[in-house]
Design a protein around this motif. Sequence first.
Motif, PDB file in Angstrom:
ATOM      1  N   ALA A 243       0.809  -1.220   0.000  1.00 33.47           N
ATOM      2  CA  ALA A 243       0.000   0.000   0.000  1.00 33.47           C
ATOM      3  C   ALA A 243       0.841   1.269   0.000  1.00 33.47           C
ATOM      4  O   ALA A 243       0.289   2.374   0.003  1.00 33.47           O
ATOM      5  N   SER A 244       2.152   1.137   0.001  1.00 32.74           N
ATOM      6  CA  SER A 244       3.037   2.302   0.013  1.00 32.74           C
ATOM      7  C   SER A 244       3.281   2.835  -1.401  1.00 32.74           C
ATOM      8  O   SER A 244       3.217   2.095  -2.381  1.00 32.74           O
ATOM      9  N   ASP A 245       3.586   4.136  -1.466  1.00 31.62           N
ATOM     10  CA  ASP A 245       3.915   4.766  -2.748  1.00 31.62           C
ATOM     11  C   ASP A 245       5.291   4.324  -3.233  1.00 31.62           C
ATOM     12  O   ASP A 245       6.071   3.731  -2.482  1.00 31.62           O
ATOM     13  N   GLY A 246       5.582   4.692  -4.472  1.00 29.98           N
ATOM     14  CA  GLY A 246       6.914   4.457  -5.021  1.00 29.98           C
ATOM     15  C   GLY A 246       6.886   3.520  -6.204  1.00 29.98           C
ATOM     16  O   GLY A 246       6.042   2.623  -6.285  1.00 29.98           O
ATOM     17  N   THR A 247       7.829   3.715  -7.118  1.00 27.37           N
ATOM     18  CA  THR A 247       7.934   2.852  -8.296  1.00 27.37           C
ATOM     19  C   THR A 247       9.250   2.097  -8.350  1.00 27.37           C
ATOM     20  O   THR A 247       9.356   1.116  -9.085  1.00 27.37           O
ATOM     21  N   LEU A 248      10.253   2.536  -7.574  1.00 27.52           N
ATOM     22  CA  LEU A 248      11.568   1.909  -7.645  1.00 27.52           C
ATOM     23  C   LEU A 248      11.882   1.152  -6.364  1.00 27.52           C
ATOM     24  O   LEU A 248      11.815   1.709  -5.259  1.00 27.52           O
ATOM     25  N   ILE A 249      12.239  -0.116  -6.512  1.00 19.97           N
ATOM     26  CA  ILE A 249      12.581  -0.983  -5.380  1.00 19.97           C
ATOM     27  C   ILE A 249      13.966  -0.607  -4.866  1.00 19.97           C
ATOM     28  O   ILE A 249      14.905  -0.433  -5.635  1.00 19.97           O
ATOM     29  N   GLY A 250      14.093  -0.503  -3.536  1.00 22.87           N
ATOM     30  CA  GLY A 250      15.316   0.049  -2.945  1.00 22.87           C
ATOM     31  C   GLY A 250      16.353  -0.938  -2.491  1.00 22.87           C
ATOM     32  O   GLY A 250      17.455  -0.536  -2.100  1.00 22.87           O
ATOM     33  N   TYR A 251      16.047  -2.246  -2.493  1.00 24.64           N
ATOM     34  CA  TYR A 251      17.009  -3.284  -2.102  1.00 24.64           C
ATOM     35  C   TYR A 251      17.630  -3.058  -0.720  1.00 24.64           C
ATOM     36  O   TYR A 251      18.719  -3.539  -0.427  1.00 24.64           O
ATOM     37  N   GLY A 252      16.943  -2.300   0.115  1.00 22.76           N
ATOM     38  CA  GLY A 252      17.457  -2.012   1.456  1.00 22.76           C
ATOM     39  C   GLY A 252      18.229  -0.721   1.522  1.00 22.76           C
ATOM     40  O   GLY A 252      18.360  -0.126   2.598  1.00 22.76           O
ATOM     41  N   VAL A 253      18.744  -0.248   0.395  1.00 21.41           N
ATOM     42  CA  VAL A 253      19.594   0.945   0.371  1.00 21.41           C
ATOM     43  C   VAL A 253      18.783   2.184   0.732  1.00 21.41           C
ATOM     44  O   VAL A 253      19.176   2.970   1.605  1.00 21.41           O
ATOM     45  N   THR A 254      17.659   2.376   0.070  1.00 23.57           N
ATOM     46  CA  THR A 254      16.777   3.492   0.409  1.00 23.57           C
ATOM     47  C   THR A 254      15.808   3.101   1.524  1.00 23.57           C
ATOM     48  O   THR A 254      15.404   3.948   2.323  1.00 23.57           O
ATOM     49  N   ASP A 255      15.477   1.827   1.606  1.00 23.16           N
ATOM     50  CA  ASP A 255      14.516   1.362   2.613  1.00 23.16           C
ATOM     51  C   ASP A 255      15.020   1.585   4.038  1.00 23.16           C
ATOM     52  O   ASP A 255      14.227   1.758   4.960  1.00 23.16           O
ATOM     53  N   LYS A 256      16.333   1.545   4.215  1.00 20.74           N
ATOM     54  CA  LYS A 256      16.862   1.702   5.581  1.00 20.74           C
ATOM     55  C   LYS A 256      16.522   3.071   6.169  1.00 20.74           C
ATOM     56  O   LYS A 256      16.307   3.205   7.381  1.00 20.74           O
ATOM     57  N   TYR A 257      16.427   4.086   5.300  1.00 20.43           N
ATOM     58  CA  TYR A 257      16.074   5.417   5.777  1.00 20.43           C
ATOM     59  C   TYR A 257      14.599   5.487   6.158  1.00 20.43           C
ATOM     60  O   TYR A 257      14.226   6.188   7.113  1.00 20.43           O
ATOM     61  N   ASP A 258      13.757   4.771   5.410  1.00 23.01           N
ATOM     62  CA  ASP A 258      12.344   4.672   5.786  1.00 23.01           C
ATOM     63  C   ASP A 258      12.213   3.958   7.130  1.00 23.01           C
ATOM     64  O   ASP A 258      11.424   4.366   7.996  1.00 23.01           O
ATOM     65  N   LEU A 259      12.980   2.892   7.316  1.00 18.12           N
ATOM     66  CA  LEU A 259      12.962   2.132   8.574  1.00 18.12           C
ATOM     67  C   LEU A 259      13.327   3.036   9.749  1.00 18.12           C
ATOM     68  O   LEU A 259      12.671   3.000  10.804  1.00 18.12           O
ATOM     69  N   ILE A 260      14.356   3.840   9.580  1.00 17.47           N
ATOM     70  CA  ILE A 260      14.788   4.733  10.665  1.00 17.47           C
ATOM     71  C   ILE A 260      13.717   5.780  10.942  1.00 17.47           C
ATOM     72  O   ILE A 260      13.468   6.144  12.100  1.00 17.47           O
ATOM     73  N   LYS A 261      13.041   6.241   9.901  1.00 15.17           N
ATOM     74  CA  LYS A 261      11.969   7.220  10.117  1.00 15.17           C
ATOM     75  C   LYS A 261      10.780   6.598  10.850  1.00 15.17           C
ATOM     76  O   LYS A 261      10.171   7.231  11.723  1.00 15.17           O
ATOM     77  N   TRP A 262      10.450   5.344  10.514  1.00  8.65           N
ATOM     78  CA  TRP A 262       9.422   4.636  11.276  1.00  8.65           C
ATOM     79  C   TRP A 262       9.849   4.499  12.740  1.00  8.65           C
ATOM     80  O   TRP A 262       9.036   4.646  13.663  1.00  8.65           O
ATOM     81  N   THR A 263      11.122   4.218  12.945  1.00  6.61           N
ATOM     82  CA  THR A 263      11.656   4.081  14.300  1.00  6.61           C
ATOM     83  C   THR A 263      11.458   5.373  15.086  1.00  6.61           C
ATOM     84  O   THR A 263      10.985   5.354  16.239  1.00  6.61           O
TER      85      THR A 263
END
Length: 309
Positions: free
Chosen positions: A129-149
């Motif tokens: 259900a999240s926005d976005g078209t490009l899969i981050g392979y953890g590289v960009t996702d880690k920043y989302d994880l920290i923001k959720w934290t």
Amino acid sequence: MIKLKTGFKIIAGLIAFLAIASIGASFYFFHVAQVRGDKPFLSNAPTPKSSPVYQDEQDFLKLDKETLSLKNDGLTLKAWYVPAEKPTDKTVIVVHGFNSKKEEMTAYGMLFHKLGYNILMPDNRAHGASDGTLIGYGVTDKYDLIKWTNQLIKTNPKSEITYFGLSMGAATVMMASGQDLPKNVVNIIEDCGYSSVWDELTFQAKDMYNLPAFPLLYEVSALSKIRAGFAYGEDAASSVKALAHNKLPVLFIHGAADDFVPTAMVNQNYAATKGPREKFIVKGAKHAEALETDKAGYYAKVGAFLEKY
């Protein structure tokens, strides 16, 4: 002389053709690897009723859930939040894998629910259900994880947060370990994560298409740098490089029969981390099947690790 000129034209034409073909192939494989959409090489079959985790998935879906939202990089990201049965400061963030979504992580959610944890279960960018078209392979996702934290900590400054990730989600939590994390993050559990994006995609290029890394993967990596902001061989795309800066306790889980993220990668990750570490290799388990293959052992190992750290 005429024959020589003709020969040069033929060679030049062949080189131009090969260059165009190579560029076209790189755009195709970038789309396969990194653009949101169906991936025919992955199975999306529902969990059979005979599976040891089937009932856990059904039970988790019946729990009360709150849908949370987060804004990052101009994207709206979504997550489920499931409170523990009894009030607690312990919260786990459960991160799904490549081309997956939070609904496919319910068996892991139930594991942590039984252990008495609050659960935050996000959809990564370009997933669910999240926005976005490009899969981050953890590289960009880690920043989302920290923001959720940080959002969890803002709600409850006393939060004690565990990171749990599966496959690409495992790479995400490992890559996050190299960042300046809030002190509320107390430990990490990764299940079948890769050593680096470059290593994993090099393996897949050979395994799925019988292609060497050069030149195609270099070209696809360059496209990723232009479109997604990272190249596959960068330190930022390496779990090993990130773990070299990590001092948090980490539990490394992998299936001994994993032929999608080779089991050898867990040894590289395990060797890289600087904090307390434990390893759990599940005999006979293929990729992302360790919980289903040895549910009792998985529960016992995760429970003991969380009790200890």
